[in-house]
Write an enzyme that holds these catalytic residues in place. Structure first.
Site, short mmCIF file in Angstrom:
data_model
loop_
_atom_site.label_atom_id
_atom_site.label_comp_id
_atom_site.label_asym_id
_atom_site.label_seq_id
_atom_site.Cartn_x
_atom_site.Cartn_y
_atom_site.Cartn_z
N GLU A 52 0.84 -1.21 0.00
CA GLU A 52 0.00 0.00 0.00
C GLU A 52 0.87 1.26 0.00
OE1 GLU A 52 -2.42 -1.48 3.35
OE2 GLU A 52 -4.16 -1.24 2.04
N GLU B 101 -3.74 -9.55 3.57
CA GLU B 101 -4.52 -9.25 4.78
C GLU B 101 -5.62 -10.26 5.04
OE1 GLU B 101 -3.33 -7.05 2.72
OE2 GLU B 101 -2.78 -5.19 3.72
C1 3H9 Z 1 -1.44 -5.02 7.03
O1 3H9 Z 1 -0.46 -4.67 6.43
C2 3H9 Z 1 -2.67 -4.19 7.21
C3 3H9 Z 1 -2.72 -2.98 6.31
O2 3H9 Z 1 -3.45 -3.29 5.12
C4 3H9 Z 1 -3.50 -1.85 6.89
C5 3H9 Z 1 -3.13 -1.35 8.22
C6 3H9 Z 1 -3.86 -0.10 8.57
N1 3H9 Z 1 4.20 -7.78 11.84
O3 3H9 Z 1 7.89 -15.29 8.71
P1 3H9 Z 1 9.24 -15.08 9.27
C7 3H9 Z 1 7.85 -11.38 12.22
S1 3H9 Z 1 -1.49 -6.54 7.79
C8 3H9 Z 1 4.90 -8.19 12.91
O4 3H9 Z 1 9.78 -16.08 10.20
P2 3H9 Z 1 10.24 -15.26 6.57
C9 3H9 Z 1 7.61 -12.86 12.41
O5 3H9 Z 1 6.66 -13.07 13.42
C10 3H9 Z 1 0.08 -7.27 7.47
N2 3H9 Z 1 5.82 -9.17 12.87
O6 3H9 Z 1 10.31 -14.84 8.10
C11 3H9 Z 1 8.99 -13.33 12.78
O7 3H9 Z 1 9.22 -13.00 14.15
P3 3H9 Z 1 10.06 -13.94 15.10
C12 3H9 Z 1 0.17 -7.82 6.11
C13 3H9 Z 1 6.04 -9.75 11.69
O8 3H9 Z 1 11.46 -14.69 5.96
C14 3H9 Z 1 9.89 -12.47 11.93
O9 3H9 Z 1 9.12 -11.32 11.58
N3 3H9 Z 1 1.42 -8.50 5.97
C15 3H9 Z 1 5.33 -9.39 10.55
O10 3H9 Z 1 9.95 -16.70 6.44
C16 3H9 Z 1 10.36 -13.14 10.66
O11 3H9 Z 1 9.23 -13.65 9.96
C17 3H9 Z 1 1.52 -9.83 6.19
O12 3H9 Z 1 0.56 -10.50 6.50
C18 3H9 Z 1 4.38 -8.35 10.64
N4 3H9 Z 1 3.69 -7.92 9.57
O13 3H9 Z 1 8.95 -14.50 5.99
C19 3H9 Z 1 2.91 -10.40 6.02
N5 3H9 Z 1 5.76 -10.17 9.51
O14 3H9 Z 1 11.43 -13.98 14.49
C20 3H9 Z 1 3.21 -11.36 7.13
C21 3H9 Z 1 6.70 -10.97 10.01
O15 3H9 Z 1 9.97 -13.28 16.41
N6 3H9 Z 1 4.58 -11.83 7.08
N7 3H9 Z 1 6.87 -10.74 11.32
O16 3H9 Z 1 9.37 -15.28 15.06
C22 3H9 Z 1 5.01 -12.79 6.23
O17 3H9 Z 1 4.30 -13.23 5.33
C23 3H9 Z 1 6.40 -13.31 6.42
O18 3H9 Z 1 6.75 -13.10 7.76
C24 3H9 Z 1 7.48 -12.67 5.52
C25 3H9 Z 1 8.89 -13.12 5.97
C26 3H9 Z 1 7.24 -13.10 4.07
C27 3H9 Z 1 7.45 -11.16 5.62
#
Ligand code: 3H9
Length: 695
Positions: A103, A123
């Protein structure tokens, strides 16, 4: 500084630096606004590049902030500030731009990526909608249909697809920052017009958007049964079409505000973090190096062995398959080929993918061929004597550093390991049927399994796209052992007065993909019969036992494969149809057992099935066979298609309240006896007002 500011000639470079994934915390949102204002206000600056530190652009909003009181500035405000910049803003996307990350990029005027870029609005997978303008801007950029598909599925697009769709304007061949700065300089020199998406319109010429949305709604109702967020995405898309930009965005903000605290979104956030937690084993940290896995072998070319061989081939790892006879091997390979052919026909893979994958699967002439492989997975007949013989042979031929694994679904791994002189190299790798599809890999750690073998199994899970969950040894391990009581109670309920279709409907309506009887027909009633015979010798004589499935077995009703099981099936169809013949068998079985049938309510069916599993899950936790309650949940989500939006059975118990679950279990214990003995852990937690996920 969570958003760094630097100058490259006349270009300002804002660098989001918020490890590990540059999530849009309050400091980042403020940093973006400050950085943009500073660059806009500096006459020496002509354009702005926005980039992420490290391997990620921005992974989205900080999910950990959800549920807490929102702190200003809002992300929408930061994005509005970026978009309003009179100087061109270029998003330089390394790695992922997800959710709020995309976004932000859509608020920029240009986007340049790398070959590793992935962009998406996931999301919906955490129970919400893209809430910072993605819903409104993406269709304006790439058109309604592709945008709708991306937002409803939540699946990201890789760089080449993002470029083709028009999300990316370019893909950098060299160093991203250098190319992004050059891109910005060119935009300034050429006076390329700035495109502010909020000020454009969604192209709808010739698009029957009402039909498109209706089709999408119907599709989701099937694929994401029971889940609210995808339907809400479509509501927001409809607003984006019919309302002016700001008004539509205002509605979206209101809707995301409703969804964030909802039960479904909480459960889906829980599942997100539970999945990450499941990868962590307390005594195995990053210093424990995984062994290299470049080649594999599978013993057994049956349904399971074949599926496992496909997992390796799908991941590009050459795999040898060994069978007892040439006929069995040929039959197994023919089945694999047919599976790939079906995938080609359904358009899931291309013909050349099939050819490449088949090319990676080779026949082993005998055990001597396995001397060089890095990992062997045994998927032979489920009998201890057979397993011991196989492992003794493997011990003779495998190289010392090889991982020697068994796919047994309930046998004692330590006993199998004892058949070798290298028990430290032996591990359980329990796949779920169909092995090339189901994403759970239960990693069973024996008493002597070496740490680096466990780490290698976890690495293998990642390589072949599975979710690996580590657990200890017990009969049936964690997944099947915790599910066993559910099928047991389902059978008892049928003996007491329910019919299979009633039980299945209750669990289906709860959100399970199939009820236990429909599953039984797929798995094979003959398979269940053999498993029960294996337990006959050890089953306590006074333990309640339902003989009804045995009666079906005796009638040759083996399930879908014979067109008859708990249900009947028309030729070529998988639709389960209630069968009066089965009803007659059930009524007779009740009579034979001296049970007076009664009307059983749906609530009792659900409680009996689910709480039996939860009580067993608690026992497994207490025995420390599972590391955490959330690991059990992840196993159910990926092994048994438990509805993700309910978090998993243990999380579900927490939402019901453990006091209530415990009281109900106690009640069943009084009525139904020893099989319902409450787990001491469940009792302790209930009495101290705690929850599974809190321990
Ligand atoms: C959003 O954006 C809403 C908006 O539209 C509007 C708002 C107003 N937040 O997965 P990994 C942590 S909603 C906090 O092991 P990878 C994860 O818990 C969001 N923490 O690594 C982990 O922590 P820990 C939309 C997050 O390389 C560490 O980072 N976005 C977030 O296999 C490493 O992650 C998503 O849904 C986060 N957003 O994969 C994306 N993301 O080391 C969600 C990650 O303590 N994330 N962490 O266990 C993912 O899909 C994967 O984590 C990503 C990395 C591909 C980024």
């Amino acid at each position: 500084m969570t958003v760094g500011y630097a100058q490259h000639g006349a270009i300002a470079v804002l660098t989001v630096d918020n490890p590990p994934v540059n999530a849009l915390s309050v400091a980042v949102r403020q940093g973006l606004i400050d950085g943009i204002r500073r660059a806009v206000g500096d006459p020496a600056i002509t354009a702005i590049v926005l980039i992420g530190q490290g391997k990620t652009f921005i992974a989205g909003a900080d999910i950990r902030e959800f549920g807490k009181k929102p702190q200003p500035p809002r992300l929408t405000a930061a994005i509005a500030e970026i978009e309003a910049s009179p100087k061109p803003v270029v998003a330089a996307i390394e790695g992922v731009a997800l959710g709020g990350g995309l976004e932000v990029a859509l608020g920029c005027h240009f986007r340049i990526g790398t070959k590793r870029s992935q962009v998406g609005l996931p999301e919906v997978k955490i129970g919400i909608v893209p809430g910072a303008g993605g819903i409104e801007r993406l269709p304006r950029l790439i058109g309604l249909e592709p945008a709708l598909k991306m937002m409803v599925s939540g699946d990201p697009a890789r760089a080449d697809k993002a470029l083709a769709l028009g999300i990316l304007d370019a893909i950098a061949e060299g160093e991203l920052l250098t190319e992004a700065v050059a891109f910005a300089e060119r935009a300034v020199a050429a006076k390329t017009p700035i495109r502010r998406l909020s000020q454009s319109k969604i192209a709808l010429d010739g698009v029957d958007w009402r039909a498109l949305l209706a089709t999408a709604r119907a599709g989701i109702a099937r694929s994401n049964r029971g889940q609210i967020s995808p339907q809400r995405v479509i509501d927001c898309v409809e607003n984006a079409i019919t309302l002016p930009f700001d008004q539509a965005l205002g509605e979206t903000v209101r809707i995301i505000g409703e969804l964030i605290p909802s039960e479904q979104a909480k459960a889906l956030r829980y599942a997100f973090f539970a999945e990450r937690e499941a990868g962590k084993v307390p005594d195995i940290d990053k210093t424990v190096a995984a062994r290299k896995l470049r080649s594999a072998a599978v013993i057994g070319a049956g349904t399971m062995g074949g599926g496992i061989a496909m997992c390796f081939a799908d991941a590009g790892i050459p795999v040898l398959v060994l069978e007892n006879s040439a006929e069995a091997l040929d039959k197994g390979l023919a089945r694999i080929e047919q599976n790939y052919q079906d995938m080609v026909q359904k358009g899931r893979i291309r013909a050349e993918d099939k050819a490449r994958r088949m090319g990676l699967i080779a026949k082993a002439a005998g055990y001597d061929d396995l001397g060089d492989v890095d990992i062997v997975i045994e998927a032979a007949f489920e009998e201890m004597a057979v397993k011991k013989e196989v492992f003794a042979r493997l011990d003779q031929v495998c190289k010392p550093e090889a991982v020697v694994a068994t796919n047994t679904s309930y046998l004692d791994i330590d006993e199998i390991a004892a058949a070798t002189k290298r028990p430290e190299s032996v591990i359980g790798l329990h796949f779920f049927s169909p092995a090339n599809v189901m994403r759970l890999l239960e990693i069973v750690r024996g008493a002597k399994t070496a740490k680096d073998i466990v780490a290698t199994a976890q690495a293998l899970a990642r390589m072949i796209g599975k979710v690996g969950v580590v657990c200890g040894v017990c009969h049936g391990f964690v997944a099947n052992r915790s599910r066993g009581p559910l099928t047991r109670e389902a059978s008892f309920l049928v003996d007491e007065g329910a019919l299979p279709q009633q039980v299945d409907k209750v669990l289906y309506d709860f959100g399970m993909a199939m009820g236990p009887f429909a599953v039984g027909d797929v798995a094979g009633i003959d398979v269940g019969w053999r498993a029960r015979r294996a337990l006959d010798a050890t089953r306590p004589r006074d333990q309640r036992y339902s003989p009804t499935a045995d009666r079906l077995y005796e009638l040759g009703r083996y399930g879908q494969k014979t067109g008859k099981g708990w249900y009947r099936y028309e030729k070529g169809s998988r639709a389960a149809l209630p069968d009066p013949e089965v009803e007659a068998v059930i009524l007779q079985s009740s009579r034979d057992q001296g049970i007076a049938r009664r009307t059983i309510g749906d609530d009792e069916i659900l409680a009996r099935c689910l709480y039996a599993a939860i009580n067993e899950g608690a026992k497994i936790l207490d025995e420390k066979i599972a590391l955490r309650a959330s690991d059990i949940d992840i196993m159910w989500l990926y092994g048994f298609a438990f509805p993700r939006w309910r978090g998993g059975p243990m999380y579900h118990a927490d939402t019901v309240g453990l006091k209530r679950v415990y009281e109900t279990v106690r009640g069943f214990h009084k009525t139904h006896g020893a099989l319902w003995t409450p787990s001491p852990l469940l009792q302790r937690l209930a009495e101290s007002g705690k929850s599974f996920t809190g321990i």
